[in-house]
Scaffold this active site. Structure first.
Site, mmCIF file in Angstrom:
data_model
loop_
_atom_site.group_PDB
_atom_site.id
_atom_site.type_symbol
_atom_site.label_atom_id
_atom_site.label_comp_id
_atom_site.label_asym_id
_atom_site.label_seq_id
_atom_site.Cartn_x
_atom_site.Cartn_y
_atom_site.Cartn_z
ATOM 1 N N ASP A 36 41.065 1.714 32.037
ATOM 2 C CA ASP A 36 41.632 2.759 31.188
ATOM 3 C C ASP A 36 40.664 3.225 30.098
ATOM 4 O O ASP A 36 40.963 4.146 29.346
ATOM 5 C CB ASP A 36 42.928 2.273 30.522
ATOM 6 N N ASP A 274 33.226 52.496 26.515
ATOM 7 C CA ASP A 274 32.877 51.469 27.491
ATOM 8 C C ASP A 274 34.069 50.593 27.860
ATOM 9 O O ASP A 274 34.064 49.941 28.902
ATOM 10 C CB ASP A 274 31.759 50.573 26.942
ATOM 11 N N GLY A 409 32.277 41.228 36.620
ATOM 12 C CA GLY A 409 32.956 41.463 37.888
ATOM 13 C C GLY A 409 32.676 42.856 38.418
ATOM 14 O O GLY A 409 32.461 43.046 39.617
ATOM 15 N N LEU A 410 32.646 43.841 37.523
ATOM 16 C CA LEU A 410 32.319 45.212 37.934
ATOM 17 C C LEU A 410 30.891 45.280 38.455
ATOM 18 O O LEU A 410 30.614 45.922 39.472
ATOM 19 C CB LEU A 410 32.512 46.168 36.753
#
Length: 505
Positions: A36, A274, A409-410
């Protein structure tokens, strides 16, 4: 018990470890079997702390169970005091040691140690980590804090920040600055950076700032009742909540609200050219209740996103999160099963995930942009730089953190869309070589995608890949539904365009 590959919360003794590790001059004696002690790694490896947690384990083994494990605990307790000389000690059992019912609190009380020894009763099989942190801090404050004369200068306590918390270190700095701008000093921040001696001075403050309800609400309610200290209900995450927090503090303290917005960038960035293409992005939120509630407000009201789903893993926050979900017109997801979360994300066809480290993994698998907003988190969410979530600078950090995955991502989508261009295909050389770049590879027929119900022709499959990856799955499902409704078994490029026109109406 439920065994899982991933878990949002550990057992409650891990919450106690978060409190003990956040403090100075406190030592935790944990009755636990060998194995543990893994919890040490959470702090030294993930949080990158420069010292070990102040914890002594009894580390009993299987062969000890037939002997005197109680005496083993007493020996470990005495050795911990002799070695570390703490101002106070907390004692308790791990989930495994709880089964042998040795009563660490009762044993420690009989030892006559010359410092306060605070027993922890943490039901390992009913509650989890956040409860453990909340209960541990509450017991420490209940045992050590007393009513006293208020400070001559207007002051407050910051309650709730712990070790392994999401940006807690920097949030303390940011909230302290907000308060100082209004002429309010911080008496004690607890548990992060506090000692047991500091805890005895909590009663000198005029009021308390509850930074994280998951780990500090029980303590604030007790101090309101026993020490006569009101506490704030607004968590200053986001621009709107920070303004509300400043107004609430001003009301409690009897001063004029003051907020320096000269460093604030989020509203301008969110309204800039933007950022306008991000408006209406479908967002799913999941994490601890406090950060999810705050993130939902920021996403909808300050960033212009559409909240299509939200939920939390800590059941103590289920009621307020369900009420919030109703306000947003969605159904709350209250679960600690990451597979349920993944199914919800897939079903909702989201374009951005705001979640925990678990959702970061889900997002990678599904190809969806993701930003982390809540613990549990990994090493990358304990940056060396100043990166708060609360206050004015926190709002700026949140904007950057959320928008960058969408922008990347774009970019990834554009690179994928133009992958067959003579300059950008995989075999091409650097684009600045111009006409000397390698020729594109010869065209190869795309394999047809077949299922039990439909067949995608090569030209349709190729066109489908031009759709951004984070909504491509939804486009595929919609097209197949459209074709099925018309009784068509083969999907051509014409079928794809017709489906697109149908669902755009």
């Amino acid at each position: 018990m439920k065994l899982a590959v991933w878990t949002y919360e550990g057992p409650p003794h891990v919450g106690a470890l978060r409190v003990a590790t956040a403090m100075k001059g406190l030592h935790y004696v944990l009755h636990a079997p060998q194995g543990d002690t893994y919890a040490d790694l959470l702090f030294t490896m993930i949080e990158r702390r420069d010292h070990r947690p102040p914890v002594t384990y009894t580390t009993f083994q299987a062969r000890d169970l037939g002997a005197d494990t109680a005496n083993l605990f007493k020996t470990a307790c005495q050795a911990a005091y002799d070695r570390f000389q703490p101002q106070a000690m907390i004692v308790g059992a791990s989930c495994t040691a709880e089964l042998i019912q040795d009563d660490p609190g009762g044993m420690a009380e009989t030892m006559g140690l010359p410092v306060p020894v605070i027993p922890l009763e943490l039901p390992s099989y009913q509650r989890k980590e956040n409860f453990g942190a909340d209960e541990t801090l509450f017991q420490i404050i209940r045992h050590l804090a007393r009513p006293m004369e208020r400070t001559a200068h207007l002051s407050c306590n910051l309650i709730g920040p712990t070790a392994l918390g999401f940006r807690h270190r920097d949030d303390i700095t940011e909230v302290t600055a907000l308060l100082e701008d209004m002429g309010i000093s911080v008496n004690v921040a607890a548990p992060y950076g506090a000692s047991p001696e500091d805890i005895t001075r909590l009663g000198a403050a005029h009021f308390n700032v509850l930074m994280y309800p998951e780990t500090g609400e029980s303590s604030c309610r007790w101090m309101e009742r026993e020490l006569g200290q009101p506490f704030t209900k607004t968590v200053p995450l986001g621009v709107g909540a920070t303004r509300d927090f400043v107004n609430e503090v001003a009301g409690l303290a009897g001063v004029k609200p003051r907020l320096d917005t000269s460093r604030l960038r989020l509203p301008w960035y969110a309204a800039s050219v933007d950022s306008t293409y991000l408006t209406g992005k479908r967002v799913f939120l999941f994490g601890d209740g406090t950060h999810v509630a705050a993130a939902a407000r920021i996403a909808r009201d300050e960033m212009g996103f559409e909240v299509v789903g939200l939920g939390c893993y800590n059941r103590e926050m289920a009621r307020p999160i369900r009420a919030l979900a109703k306000e947003y017109g969605v159904e709350a997801l209250i679960t600690d099963d990451y597979l349920e979360v993944e199914r919800a994300i897939e079903d909702l066809a989201v374009e951005l995930i705001l979640g925990t480290q678990m959702e970061r993994h889900i997002a990678k698998r599904l190809g969806i942009p993701c930003a982390v907003i809540s613990a549990p988190v990994h090493v990358q969410d304990f940056p060396a730089r100043y990166a708060p979530q609360m206050g004015i600078e926190g709002a700026n950090v949140i904007f950057d953190t959320w928008v960058h995955p969408l922008v990347m991502g774009l970019e990834e989508h554009l690179l994928h869309m133009f992958r067959d261009d003579f300059e950008f295909h995989d075999a091409a050389g650097p684009s600045h070589h111009g006409g000397h770049a390698a020729p594109p590879p010869p065209d190869e027929p795309e394999p047809r995608q077949e299922s039990a119900e439909v067949i995608w022709l090569a030209d349709a499959e190729k066109e489908l890949k031009k759709i951004p990856f984070f909504v491509r799955g939804k486009a595929r499902r919609n097209t197949e539904l459209f074709a099925a409704d018309r009784g068509e078994k083969v999907i051509s490029i014409e079928t794809l365009y017709e489906a697109k026109a149908h669902y755009a109406r």
